[in-house]
Write an enzyme that holds these catalytic residues in place. Structure first.
Site, PDB file in Angstrom:
ATOM      1  N   GLY A 271       0.829  -1.190   0.000  1.00 55.12           N
ATOM      2  CA  GLY A 271       0.000   0.000   0.000  1.00 55.12           C
ATOM      3  C   GLY A 271       0.867   1.245   0.000  1.00 55.12           C
ATOM      4  O   GLY A 271       2.051   1.206   0.349  1.00 55.12           O
ATOM      5  N   CYS A 272       0.277   2.370  -0.400  1.00 58.64           N
ATOM      6  CA  CYS A 272       1.049   3.612  -0.476  1.00 58.64           C
ATOM      7  C   CYS A 272       1.485   4.089   0.905  1.00 58.64           C
ATOM      8  O   CYS A 272       2.673   4.355   1.137  1.00 58.64           O
ATOM      9  CB  CYS A 272       0.250   4.687  -1.206  1.00 58.64           C
ATOM     10  N   TYR A 273       0.544   4.191   1.829  1.00 59.78           N
ATOM     11  CA  TYR A 273       0.900   4.605   3.194  1.00 59.78           C
ATOM     12  C   TYR A 273       1.902   3.643   3.844  1.00 59.78           C
ATOM     13  O   TYR A 273       2.901   4.082   4.432  1.00 59.78           O
ATOM     14  CB  TYR A 273      -0.343   4.699   4.076  1.00 59.78           C
TER      15      TYR A 273
ATOM     16  N   THR B  38       4.127   1.803   2.509  1.00 56.34           N
ATOM     17  CA  THR B  38       5.454   1.929   1.914  1.00 56.34           C
ATOM     18  C   THR B  38       6.282   2.956   2.673  1.00 56.34           C
ATOM     19  O   THR B  38       7.437   2.705   3.037  1.00 56.34           O
ATOM     20  CB  THR B  38       5.345   2.309   0.429  1.00 56.34           C
TER      21      THR B  38
END
Length: 310
Positions: free
Chosen positions: A116-118, A120
């Site tokens: 996921g972006c967060y 990462t």
């Protein structure tokens, strides 16, 4: 040899970005399903099973369905961008810089769960401190983050950009996940090597792409002798020798008056900063990335390239 790639969900935000990134490549052949045929299950299953790598850009349940369509076909390798398999034991987590061996694990894996972006950003900051023994068991980690609104997919993009949308949003920033049950928390805990779930507070800003993730720390509650210098050294050592995650020098960070969430838009890199106040014993760790770059489609293409290099 040209690799056949099928992006299942190619018309969504992440799928479109992945397709765009591969449009001019001659080493891959993109298998495609027309938008009007995307609900044709038989055609979808045929394309999935015809690919060398299937990249799933789908909601969790649809991803699970796609994986079931590939049961028994070990010739097809899978990259899934949903949250469905990110903590599954038989899937490889697709954050290549997470530790020194992770790139090789991705290279040889059949099933890769794109981060996921967060997470990462959060894992990039937390895991090195756990590995170095600086962040002790039981530490109450909190993660605060702001993302560009593209992270919410086509629906949120429309709400932000289309003034005629029945649920048009005019706010410049909002906090969500107020029940403290955000779907990214399990992977932050698992791959951040934490023994307790972090308190995660995400927000969305009125900008299309970009992301800032912050992890504040109290030096007095860390390992004995911890300083902003030792924390920075642990981050620098962890990411030494690679060119995607960049740890900004302490002296350069000290000159900054602000950190821009949009600094790395259009790039697949990530920057990490360590800020400290020796007088208060406070440290703030900051990660900056493109939520659709290293936080999504860029990571998926990076993982695909690793898998094709096996």
């Amino acid at each position: 040899m040209t690799a056949k790639i099928f992006i299942d969900g190619e018309h969504g935000t992440t799928g479109l970005q992945i397709r765009s990134r591969m449009a001019d490549r001659r080493d891959v052949e993109l298998l495609s399903i027309p938008q009007e045929q995307r609900r044709n299950a038989a055609l979808r299953e045929d394309l999935l099973n015809s690919a060398d790598i299937a990249i799933l850009c789908l909601p969790d349940d649809a991803s699970k369905e796609a994986v079931s369509m590939l049961a028994g076909n070990n010739n097809v390798r899978i990259i899934d961008t949903s949250t469905a398999f990110r903590v599954a034991q038989d899937w490889t987590y697709g954050f290549a810089e997470m530790d020194k061996a992770q790139g090789d694990k991705i290279r040889s894996a059949r099933c890769v769960a794109n981060p996921g972006c967060y997470p990462t950003g959060a894992i990039a900051l937390i895991r090195p401190l756990r590995a170095a023994g600086i962040l002790p068991d039981g530490y109450p980690v909190s993660v605060n983050a702001v993302s560009g609104y593209s992270g919410g997919g086509k629906q949120l993009i429309a709400q932000m950009e289309d003034e005629s949308h029945p649920e048009h949003l005019t706010v410049n920033n909002y906090v969500y996940g107020l029940n403290l049950k955000h779907k990214h928390v399990p992977e932050m805990k698992a791959h951040g090597l934490l023994d307790r779930a972090p308190l995660f507070s995400p927000s969305v800003g009125r900008f299309p792409q970009g992301m800032i993730v912050q992890v504040p720390l109290f030096l007095e509650d860390l390992a004995d002798g911890a300083t902003v210098e030792s924390i920075h050294a642990a981050l620098s050592a962890h990411y030494a020798g690679q060119d995607i995650v960049k740890v900004v020098a302490l002296e350069d960070s000290a000159k900054l008056g602000r950190v821009d969430a949009e600094e790395l838009v259009g790039q697949d890199t990530m920057k990490l900063f360590a800020f400290g106040n020796p007088g208060t014993g406070h440290v703030n760790l900051v990660a900056v990335l493109d939520n659709l770059g290293k936080g999504a489609s860029g990571a998926a293409v990076q993982n695909m390239d690793l898998m094709l290099s096996a």
